[in-house]
Design a protein around this motif. Sequence first.
Motif, PDB file in Angstrom:
ATOM      1  N   LEU A 171       0.489  -1.496  -0.319  1.00 27.02           N
ATOM      2  CA  LEU A 171      -0.284   0.411   0.405  1.00 27.02           C
ATOM      3  C   LEU A 171       0.759   1.399  -0.192  1.00 27.02           C
ATOM      4  CD1 LEU A 171      -2.822  -0.794   2.478  1.00 27.02           C
ATOM      5  CD2 LEU A 171      -3.388  -0.616  -0.083  1.00 27.02           C
ATOM      6  N   ARG A 172       1.775   1.163   0.581  1.00 27.43           N
ATOM      7  CA  ARG A 172       3.081   2.278   0.830  1.00 27.43           C
ATOM      8  C   ARG A 172       3.185   2.558  -0.855  1.00 27.43           C
ATOM      9  NH1 ARG A 172       6.042   0.376   5.939  1.00 27.43           N
ATOM     10  NH2 ARG A 172       5.205   1.297   7.906  1.00 27.43           N
ATOM     11  N   VAL A 173       4.116   1.749  -1.557  1.00 31.44           N
ATOM     12  CA  VAL A 173       4.743   1.791  -2.666  1.00 31.44           C
ATOM     13  C   VAL A 173       3.218   2.267  -3.011  1.00 31.44           C
ATOM     14  CG1 VAL A 173       4.910   0.623  -4.743  1.00 31.44           C
ATOM     15  CG2 VAL A 173       5.857  -0.184  -2.601  1.00 31.44           C
ATOM     16  N   ALA A 174       2.094   1.420  -3.189  1.00 32.62           N
ATOM     17  CA  ALA A 174       0.917   2.615  -4.466  1.00 32.62           C
ATOM     18  C   ALA A 174       0.811   3.735  -4.195  1.00 32.62           C
ATOM     19  CB  ALA A 174      -0.248   1.024  -4.056  1.00 32.62           C
ATOM     20  N   ILE A 175       0.526   3.899  -3.285  1.00 34.13           N
ATOM     21  CA  ILE A 175       0.371   5.505  -2.384  1.00 34.13           C
ATOM     22  C   ILE A 175       1.368   6.095  -2.470  1.00 34.13           C
ATOM     23  CG2 ILE A 175      -0.232   6.720  -0.348  1.00 34.13           C
ATOM     24  CD1 ILE A 175      -1.159   4.916   1.272  1.00 34.13           C
ATOM     25  N   GLY A 176       2.558   5.608  -2.844  1.00 37.37           N
ATOM     26  CA  GLY A 176       3.439   6.508  -2.915  1.00 37.37           C
ATOM     27  C   GLY A 176       4.035   6.994  -4.634  1.00 37.37           C
ATOM     28  N   GLU A 177       2.876   5.913  -5.716  1.00 38.27           N
ATOM     29  CA  GLU A 177       2.830   7.062  -6.945  1.00 38.27           C
ATOM     30  C   GLU A 177       1.647   7.749  -6.940  1.00 38.27           C
ATOM     31  OE1 GLU A 177       3.125   2.939  -8.225  1.00 38.27           O
ATOM     32  OE2 GLU A 177       4.867   2.206  -7.813  1.00 38.27           O
ATOM     33  N   LEU A 178       0.548   7.657  -6.263  1.00 36.01           N
ATOM     34  CA  LEU A 178       0.184   8.273  -6.525  1.00 36.01           C
ATOM     35  C   LEU A 178      -0.080   9.811  -6.158  1.00 36.01           C
ATOM     36  CD1 LEU A 178      -2.959   6.026  -4.645  1.00 36.01           C
ATOM     37  CD2 LEU A 178      -2.770   6.079  -7.455  1.00 36.01           C
ATOM     38  N   ALA A 179      -1.233  10.317  -6.758  1.00 34.80           N
ATOM     39  CA  ALA A 179      -0.525  12.216  -6.593  1.00 34.80           C
ATOM     40  C   ALA A 179      -1.433  12.463  -5.750  1.00 34.80           C
ATOM     41  CB  ALA A 179      -1.748  13.138  -7.539  1.00 34.80           C
ATOM     42  N   THR A 180      -0.806  12.902  -4.675  1.00 36.09           N
ATOM     43  CA  THR A 180      -1.750  13.590  -3.203  1.00 36.09           C
ATOM     44  C   THR A 180      -1.860  14.852  -3.556  1.00 36.09           C
ATOM     45  OG1 THR A 180       0.213  14.575  -3.036  1.00 36.09           O
ATOM     46  CG2 THR A 180      -0.051  12.213  -2.098  1.00 36.09           C
ATOM     47  N   ARG A 181      -3.154  15.260  -2.667  1.00 40.53           N
ATOM     48  CA  ARG A 181      -3.596  16.820  -2.127  1.00 40.53           C
ATOM     49  C   ARG A 181      -2.822  17.863  -2.651  1.00 40.53           C
ATOM     50  NH1 ARG A 181      -6.334  18.566   2.525  1.00 40.53           N
ATOM     51  NH2 ARG A 181      -5.934  15.898   3.068  1.00 40.53           N
ATOM     52  N   ASP A 182      -1.720  17.194  -1.594  1.00 41.31           N
ATOM     53  CA  ASP A 182      -0.367  18.455  -1.570  1.00 41.31           C
ATOM     54  C   ASP A 182       0.257  18.583  -3.219  1.00 41.31           C
ATOM     55  OD1 ASP A 182      -0.865  18.854   0.952  1.00 41.31           O
ATOM     56  OD2 ASP A 182       0.432  17.391   1.764  1.00 41.31           O
ATOM     57  N   PHE A 183       0.426  17.402  -3.706  1.00 45.50           N
ATOM     58  CA  PHE A 183       1.630  17.942  -4.636  1.00 45.50           C
ATOM     59  C   PHE A 183       0.594  18.716  -5.763  1.00 45.50           C
ATOM     60  CE2 PHE A 183       2.028  15.972  -9.667  1.00 45.50           C
ATOM     61  CZ  PHE A 183       3.033  15.692  -9.065  1.00 45.50           C
ATOM     62  N   ILE A 184      -0.916  18.292  -6.112  1.00 49.78           N
ATOM     63  CA  ILE A 184      -1.717  18.248  -7.022  1.00 49.78           C
ATOM     64  C   ILE A 184      -1.833  20.575  -6.926  1.00 49.78           C
ATOM     65  CG2 ILE A 184      -4.169  19.045  -7.683  1.00 49.78           C
ATOM     66  CD1 ILE A 184      -4.080  15.917  -7.533  1.00 49.78           C
ATOM     67  N   ARG A 185      -2.157  20.825  -5.300  1.00 47.12           N
ATOM     68  CA  ARG A 185      -2.224  22.431  -4.987  1.00 47.12           C
ATOM     69  C   ARG A 185      -0.805  22.435  -5.324  1.00 47.12           C
ATOM     70  NH1 ARG A 185      -3.560  21.708   0.189  1.00 47.12           N
ATOM     71  NH2 ARG A 185      -5.579  22.333  -0.607  1.00 47.12           N
ATOM     72  N   GLY A 186       0.420  22.202  -5.124  1.00 49.45           N
ATOM     73  CA  GLY A 186       1.914  22.656  -5.189  1.00 49.45           C
ATOM     74  C   GLY A 186       2.191  22.743  -6.895  1.00 49.45           C
ATOM     75  N   GLU A 187       1.192  21.946  -7.705  1.00 47.99           N
ATOM     76  CA  GLU A 187       1.758  22.049  -8.728  1.00 47.99           C
ATOM     77  C   GLU A 187       1.010  23.564  -9.931  1.00 47.99           C
ATOM     78  OE1 GLU A 187       3.437  20.426 -11.232  1.00 47.99           O
ATOM     79  OE2 GLU A 187       5.048  19.781 -10.039  1.00 47.99           O
ATOM     80  N   LEU A 188      -0.421  23.537  -9.405  1.00 45.26           N
ATOM     81  CA  LEU A 188      -2.006  24.527 -10.264  1.00 45.26           C
ATOM     82  C   LEU A 188      -1.035  26.027  -9.182  1.00 45.26           C
ATOM     83  CD1 LEU A 188      -4.895  22.598  -8.746  1.00 45.26           C
ATOM     84  CD2 LEU A 188      -4.139  23.315 -10.769  1.00 45.26           C
TER      85      LEU A 188
END
Length: 192
Positions: free
Chosen positions: A134-151
């Motif tokens: 699950l950690r590996v799978a979650i590590g590959e997902l885009a998190t809310r913070d990542f999306i906010r930073g990109e925006l």
Amino acid sequence: MADAREAARRADLQLDQPGTVRGWRPTFNPDAVGFYAERIARFLGTGRYLAIQTIIVIVWIAINIAWISLRFDPYPFILLNLAFSTQAAYAAPLILLAQNRQTDRDKVQVEEDRARAAQTRADTEYLARELASLRVAIGELATRDFIRGELDRLAPPDDEAAARRRKERKRKREQQTREAREARENRDKSAD
């Protein structure tokens, strides 16, 4: 019918053939004997038994010293010693039998505990593998913070204060992400 009995009688007379059991043999239920042995052993180890035995001995000695007409066991108290010897002869094997039964129960309990511990360990290892996946799978997902930073990176800054706030938030998110990654790596290393 008579021939069969005669053949059985002749077979019994032959020494090279095992004989049949004749007569009456008592049968004992080992569990019932053990149950009563445990009850007796438990009673022999109580203060109540010691108090009763002490009272009996005091009364026995008082009767045989004080009342001449009731003396049935004069001074060396041979009959009392015989009673104690008989009691000890029966008490010791009963106590040993109770201890053996307790040892058998303890062995069964230890085996059950081992099996339960092995099952718990297997379950824990399975859960650890699942958490790692699950950690590996979650590590590959885009998190809310990542999306906010990109925006924030793509959106044009309104003013310099807003840009500073965004940079500060981005710096904090990166620091939190870095700390979370380090903590995850440390946990993974300690789990191995």
